[in-house]
Structures are given as C-alpha cells and as structure tokens.
Design a protein around this motif. Structure first.
Motif, short mmCIF file in Angstrom:
data_model
loop_
_atom_site.label_atom_id
_atom_site.label_comp_id
_atom_site.label_asym_id
_atom_site.label_seq_id
_atom_site.Cartn_x
_atom_site.Cartn_y
_atom_site.Cartn_z
N LEU A 61 49.91 -36.24 -0.65
CA LEU A 61 51.28 -36.76 -0.81
C LEU A 61 51.76 -36.52 -2.24
CD1 LEU A 61 53.75 -38.38 0.20
CD2 LEU A 61 52.50 -40.49 -0.34
N GLN A 62 50.86 -36.69 -3.17
CA GLN A 62 51.23 -36.45 -4.58
C GLN A 62 51.59 -34.97 -4.80
OE1 GLN A 62 48.48 -38.12 -7.46
NE2 GLN A 62 49.21 -36.75 -9.04
N ALA A 63 50.86 -34.10 -4.16
CA ALA A 63 51.20 -32.67 -4.26
C ALA A 63 52.60 -32.43 -3.71
CB ALA A 63 50.16 -31.83 -3.51
N ALA A 64 52.92 -33.09 -2.60
CA ALA A 64 54.26 -32.95 -2.01
C ALA A 64 55.32 -33.45 -2.98
CB ALA A 64 54.34 -33.72 -0.69
N ASP A 65 55.06 -34.59 -3.64
CA ASP A 65 56.03 -35.14 -4.60
C ASP A 65 56.40 -34.09 -5.64
OD1 ASP A 65 55.45 -37.61 -3.38
OD2 ASP A 65 54.10 -38.26 -4.99
N ILE A 66 55.39 -33.40 -6.12
CA ILE A 66 55.58 -32.46 -7.23
C ILE A 66 56.23 -31.16 -6.74
CG2 ILE A 66 54.34 -31.05 -8.93
CD1 ILE A 66 52.14 -33.36 -8.83
N LEU A 67 55.70 -30.64 -5.63
CA LEU A 67 56.16 -29.31 -5.17
C LEU A 67 57.57 -29.35 -4.62
CD1 LEU A 67 52.83 -28.03 -3.57
CD2 LEU A 67 53.72 -27.63 -5.88
N LEU A 68 57.97 -30.47 -4.04
CA LEU A 68 59.33 -30.59 -3.50
C LEU A 68 60.38 -30.28 -4.55
CD1 LEU A 68 59.86 -33.92 -1.51
CD2 LEU A 68 60.22 -31.59 -0.66
N GLY B 222 54.65 -16.89 2.04
CA GLY B 222 55.66 -16.27 1.16
C GLY B 222 55.99 -17.20 0.01
N ASP B 223 56.40 -16.59 -1.10
CA ASP B 223 56.62 -17.34 -2.33
C ASP B 223 57.65 -18.46 -2.14
OD1 ASP B 223 55.75 -17.64 -4.85
OD2 ASP B 223 57.20 -16.27 -5.76
N THR B 224 57.21 -19.68 -2.30
CA THR B 224 58.08 -20.83 -2.05
C THR B 224 58.03 -21.84 -3.20
OG1 THR B 224 57.62 -20.57 0.30
CG2 THR B 224 58.59 -22.68 -0.38
N PHE B 225 56.81 -22.13 -3.68
CA PHE B 225 56.64 -23.22 -4.65
C PHE B 225 56.37 -22.70 -6.06
CE2 PHE B 225 55.06 -25.42 -0.71
CZ PHE B 225 56.13 -26.28 -0.60
N THR B 226 56.94 -23.40 -7.04
CA THR B 226 56.58 -23.21 -8.45
C THR B 226 55.20 -23.82 -8.69
OG1 THR B 226 58.90 -23.46 -9.02
CG2 THR B 226 57.32 -23.80 -10.81
N LEU B 227 54.36 -23.13 -9.45
CA LEU B 227 53.06 -23.71 -9.80
C LEU B 227 53.23 -24.66 -10.99
CD1 LEU B 227 50.29 -20.96 -9.61
CD2 LEU B 227 51.20 -22.45 -7.83
N PRO B 228 52.94 -25.94 -10.78
CA PRO B 228 53.16 -26.91 -11.85
C PRO B 228 51.98 -26.96 -12.82
CG PRO B 228 52.40 -28.04 -9.89
CD PRO B 228 52.44 -26.57 -9.54
N ALA B 229 52.27 -27.20 -14.09
CA ALA B 229 51.20 -27.38 -15.09
C ALA B 229 51.13 -28.85 -15.50
CB ALA B 229 51.48 -26.51 -16.30
N PRO B 230 49.93 -29.38 -15.64
CA PRO B 230 49.84 -30.75 -16.14
C PRO B 230 50.26 -30.81 -17.60
CG PRO B 230 47.65 -29.78 -15.99
CD PRO B 230 48.61 -28.78 -15.40
N HIS B 231 50.92 -31.89 -17.97
CA HIS B 231 51.29 -32.12 -19.37
C HIS B 231 50.51 -33.36 -19.78
CE1 HIS B 231 54.18 -32.44 -22.79
NE2 HIS B 231 53.98 -33.73 -22.63
N ILE B 232 49.37 -33.13 -20.45
CA ILE B 232 48.48 -34.25 -20.81
C ILE B 232 48.29 -34.26 -22.32
CG2 ILE B 232 46.14 -35.19 -20.54
CD1 ILE B 232 46.03 -33.88 -17.77
N LEU B 233 48.64 -35.35 -22.96
CA LEU B 233 48.45 -35.45 -24.41
C LEU B 233 47.06 -36.00 -24.70
CD1 LEU B 233 51.82 -36.72 -25.91
CD2 LEU B 233 51.08 -34.39 -25.39
#
Ligand code: ATP
Ligand code: MG
Length: 332
Positions: free
Chosen positions: A131-138, A169-180
């Motif tokens: 579900l968390q992956a869905a939150d981000i990829l949406l 087929g290309d649909t989703f942006t690949l997200p990068a974690p932003h961790i300080l």
C-alpha cells in the motif's frame, strides 16, 4: 519542479520528536523546492486494531500538526489517504505483482507483529509496504523524505515500479528515498538503541510534539544515560548521550563536535537541561498553533478536502494509465 511525497500515520494523539526531525521538518523545507504531496495515512493506521472515534480524532490532530509545523496549504497538497480511492486500487494491482517471499522479508512486519504474534497479525499489516508503494507511485514522486526505518519499504517500492514498467510499459517514476543521516533514527529515551515510536515507545521514552513543557523537561532529565559522565558521541558505547547530542544539534544547529567541546568536564545535568529547553522551544509554538487549528474543525476539514481534490487529480491520471496498461476494459 521535482515531486515529493510522504505520509504519516494517525496512530497516536501526537507526533513525536522522531517524526518531526526524521520526516516532518524535511517536508516543510521541501515544499519550497518541490511539488509537494503529504498525506495522513489512515488506511495504514487500521493495519493494527483501531477505535473509530480515536482514528477520526487522530487524523484531524495529525493534519492540524502538519499545518502547525509549517506546511502551507497553498504550496503543499495535504490530504487524507482514504479520501483518494486510487490508493487501494493501485495497491491491489501491486499486490498481484509482489512475491510472497518478497513481502515476507519486510522487517517492519516482523517487528510490529511480534507484539501480538505473527498469526494474529492482520493481512493488512503484512501487505502494508505494498500500500505504501501505491501511495508513492500514484503521485509519480521523485523523492520520499522518511526516516531510516522506511529504507527497506522504499527499496520494495522501486522494485515494484521497475517490475511494472518492465512488464506493462513505462508508467511509474522511480522514487529515491530522502533520508538525512543525522536524524534518520531518533531513539527512545529509555531504550536508546530502539527507535522512538508512536506505537511501541513507553510514555517515558517518547517526546510528543503536543506535550506540555513540564513533562517534556522531566523526560529529558530522566533519559537513560550511559556509564561514565563524559559527554561524547559514541553510538556503540554511549547510545543515550549520542541520541541527546543528535537531538540538541538538530534542534539548535550547533555541530556535535562543538557541543562535545563546550560540555567537556561538566557532567550530564547541564547538558540535559539545554536539550530540554531546545525541545520545549521547538514544540511550544507548534502545540499552540495545533490547538488553534483544532478549534475550527470545519476549516480544517475544508483544507483537507481541497488537498484531496488536488491529490485525486494526479492519482486518477496515473490510475487511468495503470488500468489500461494492465488490460482492464474501459467503462462506457
Ligand atoms: P508507528 O509506531 O505507529 O509506526 P511511527 O512513530 O513509526 O509510528 P510513522 O507514522 O510510522 O511513525 O512514520 C512517519 C515518519 O516518521 C516516517 O517517515 C518514519 O520513517 C519517520 N520516523 C518515525 N520514527 C522515527 C524516528 N524515531 N526517527 C526518525 N524518523 C522517524
Ligand atoms: Mg512507523
């Protein structure tokens, strides 16, 4: 503008210092440079048993705290996850792309289910990272500001995005974690090797943003410290003092090495007092603004429905593409 997305669970009556330093403070900074989406993830909250009245209250408190911490409803899209149905819809599709073994490797499920036993845990808790992956990829997020505990979930999200893109087929942006690094894991004051957590820290171990100055000061003064009386940054041998150094530095901007030099030979008391003051100074204005926002529920709900509208526009666009790529028939 690159896009950022993150979420926080309404699983307690306040956020804590770890949420603030590890996540929410970055959210506020990132709204300056990013197209920002932040959600109160109530669908995640029900993965553990939850009272309806408490969930309702905590969702509003969570949203109010986000605005009080500095999120600007004009610049940031702040919304409640369940208001955007596409989260659950995409989660289903991603569920069908995730291997059982892959899901079973997620350590958060192991940690969280240990409390009541794995077989008593809900399937929802098991599929939480999907579900968390869905939150981000949406939202086609480029960047996801989180604490270190979410690193593994972010990796799964990237794997699922790549798998979907490869298969359909290309649909989703690949997200990068932003961790300080400096604030990726604020630890429990009573158990300084464990993460400070809404659901597992004891009251004495957690510093809540909405707490009064008196109890905040008391908790910092009573924080578990390590043997010896020297103020030194040493995660291995002095996790308690190292955590307090990290907190002081993050809240005041003073480098840890300066703090160590300044408190040399002074013992723990004077140092703890400064940490307590820094916490109180940071939290007090946020608490006061939160209380004010909560006194007008209609206005708060209005802000959230504006956020939901903006979020829906993006989520619907992504989901329409996903339905088509997967092979679902269009509706007439
Ligand atoms: P729960 O125990 O219910 O999971 P939580 O305290 O872990 O609550 P979440 O709502 O799950 O809080 O997490 C919100 C954000 O705060 C996430 O990005 C998470 O990585 C971050 N976070 C949580 N705890 C800490 C911590 N101790 N240090 C740094 N970041 C943290
Ligand atoms: Mg958590």
């Amino acid at each position: 503008r690159p896009r950022v997305l993150s979420g926080i669970q309404p699983t307690a009556d306040s956020f804590h210092l770890g949420n603030y330093l590890g996540a929410v403070r970055q959210w506020v900074t990132l709204q300056e440079t990013h197209d920002a989406f932040y959600c109160v993830v109530d669908l995640h909250a029900i993965t553990v048993p939850t009272e309806p009245a408490a969930l309702r209250r905590r969702s509003r408190v969570a949203a109010a705290q986000l605005f009080a911490a500095g999120l600007d409803p004009e610049r940031s899209t702040v919304f409640v996850q369940s208001h955007v149905r596409e989260h659950t819809e995409l989660a289903w599709v991603l569920n069908c792309l995730t291997g059982m073994g892959e899901a079973a490797r997620m350590t958060q499920f192991k940690d969280k289910s240990a409390k009541f036993g794995e077989s008593a845990a809900s399937v929802g808790l098991f599929t939480y990272p999907i579900l968390q992956a869905a939150d981000i990829l949406l939202y086609q997020a480029d960047s996801v500001p989180v604490g270190a505990d979410q690193k593994q979930h972010l990796e799964l999200t990237r794997d699922l995005a790549q798998r979907f893109n490869h298969r359909f087929g290309d649909t989703f942006t690949l997200p990068a974690p932003h961790i300080l690094k400096e604030v990726e894991k604020i630890t429990d004051l009573q158990e300084p090797t464990a993460k400070m957590s809404k659901s597992s820290s004891s009251p004495a171990g957690i510093l809540d943003v909405l707490e009064q100055p008196g109890p905040l000061r008391k908790k910092v003064m009573r924080a578990v410290t390590d043997t010896g009386s020297e103020i030194a940054f040493d995660e291995e041998n002095k996790p308690g003092i190292s955590n307090l150094l990290r907190i002081h530095s993050a809240l005041t901007g003073a480098p840890i090495s300066d703090l160590v030099a300044r408190f040399e030979g002074q013992g723990y008391g004077a140092f703890k007092k400064e940490v307590a003051e820094a916490v109180v100074e940071t939290f007090t204005p946020i608490r006061e603004r939160t209380e004010k926002l909560l006194s007008d529920e209609a206005e708060l709900d209005r802000l959230l429905s504006i956020g939901a509208g903006r979020a829906r526009a993006v989520a619907q666009e992504t989901m329409a593409q996903v339905r088509d790529r997967v092979g679902f028939l269009p509706t007439a």
